[in-house]
Write an enzyme that holds these catalytic residues in place. Sequence first.
Site, PDB file in Angstrom:
ATOM      1  N   SER A  18       0.752  -1.330   0.198  1.00 38.88           N
ATOM      2  CA  SER A  18       0.030  -0.061   0.060  1.00 38.88           C
ATOM      3  C   SER A  18       0.816   1.111  -0.192  1.00 38.88           C
ATOM      4  O   SER A  18       2.051   1.188   0.234  1.00 38.88           O
ATOM      5  CB  SER A  18      -0.939   0.159   1.252  1.00 38.88           C
ATOM      6  OG  SER A  18      -0.194   0.266   2.207  1.00 38.88           O
ATOM      7  N   CYS A  19       0.252   2.446  -0.343  1.00 37.67           N
ATOM      8  CA  CYS A  19       0.995   3.737  -0.346  1.00 37.67           C
ATOM      9  C   CYS A  19       1.685   3.896   1.062  1.00 37.67           C
ATOM     10  O   CYS A  19       0.993   3.369   2.095  1.00 37.67           O
ATOM     11  CB  CYS A  19      -0.059   4.854  -0.400  1.00 37.67           C
ATOM     12  SG  CYS A  19       0.449   6.426  -0.046  1.00 37.67           S
ATOM     13  N   PRO A  20       2.865   4.501   1.162  1.00 39.43           N
ATOM     14  CA  PRO A  20       3.738   4.877  -0.093  1.00 39.43           C
ATOM     15  C   PRO A  20       4.743   3.954  -0.564  1.00 39.43           C
ATOM     16  O   PRO A  20       5.600   4.272  -1.148  1.00 39.43           O
ATOM     17  CB  PRO A  20       4.580   5.953   0.659  1.00 39.43           C
ATOM     18  CG  PRO A  20       4.699   5.543   2.124  1.00 39.43           C
ATOM     19  CD  PRO A  20       3.532   4.504   2.340  1.00 39.43           C
ATOM     20  N   ASP A  45      -2.296  -1.265  -5.588  1.00 40.10           N
ATOM     21  CA  ASP A  45      -2.679  -0.278  -4.731  1.00 40.10           C
ATOM     22  C   ASP A  45      -3.387   0.765  -5.988  1.00 40.10           C
ATOM     23  O   ASP A  45      -2.832   1.201  -6.651  1.00 40.10           O
ATOM     24  CB  ASP A  45      -1.578   0.486  -4.061  1.00 40.10           C
ATOM     25  CG  ASP A  45      -1.958   1.850  -3.506  1.00 40.10           C
ATOM     26  OD1 ASP A  45      -3.183   2.077  -3.005  1.00 40.10           O
ATOM     27  OD2 ASP A  45      -1.220   2.721  -3.186  1.00 40.10           O
TER      28      ASP A  45
END
Lengths: 81, 179
Positions: A18-20, A45
């Site tokens: 997932s981010c980042p 993502d």
Amino acid sequence: MEKRGNKPDEVLDSRKLSCPVPELKTKPAISKLEIGGILEVICTDPGSVKDIPAWAKQTGQELLEVVHEDSHYEFFIKKIK
Amino acid sequence: MSVTEQEKKYIEEIVEAKFKELMSGRKRRMAIIASKGTLDMAYPPLILADTAAAMDIECSIFFTFYGLDIINKNKNKNLQGPSLANPAMPVPMPNIIGALPGMTAMATMMMKSWMAKVNVPSITELLNIAAETGVKMIGCQMTMDVMGTKKEELIDGVEVAGAAAYLEYAAEADITLFV
């Protein structure tokens, strides 16, 4: 989108991250390439659709192509500096 | 002295060109102040700083007040998610229940499991990435004095400075955030 036939020199599999994290991994991956080399980043993502292009714009690398597959996205980034 | 439209345009062009020339040699800069010591408020400054570093943006975080706990070796593995006055939690907890003993630990556990489920790095991992990618981390001198925190209690590679020193850095920043 039709694949334009960009042949990556390296593939970075960032699925399930997932981010980042995909962006954090893209930087060292691109720095390992020679100038002109192409990195393919694979992400699941949904935010990566905007984040990877933003990363490329800010770092001055060229985003050649974004491919939307059913299960993931593929980004082709050319190292230009 | 009057300036014609043409002269005005010419001056603006020169100024803009000079500005671009000066800016091109300089990295963009971000200055973040981390002032909260709860688990949920520790993530945003670290995630943004690590991302900035990956985007060639020079970045520093000033850890002040309770935010100092994020870089305190003895405390940063035990940051707690608040169970009280936190209506945005995915599983809303009424304050009367959130106030019960043990609920803070439970909220913390829940939050950690939500984060792990989507592979968000832990606070420790984010701090390691920050250190490796050159994010400047600064502990607030005044907070350390107030809390009785010693430099040795902070994670390696952290500097200590005061408000004026940080503002001097932030004055040159393109992005400034207070968390």
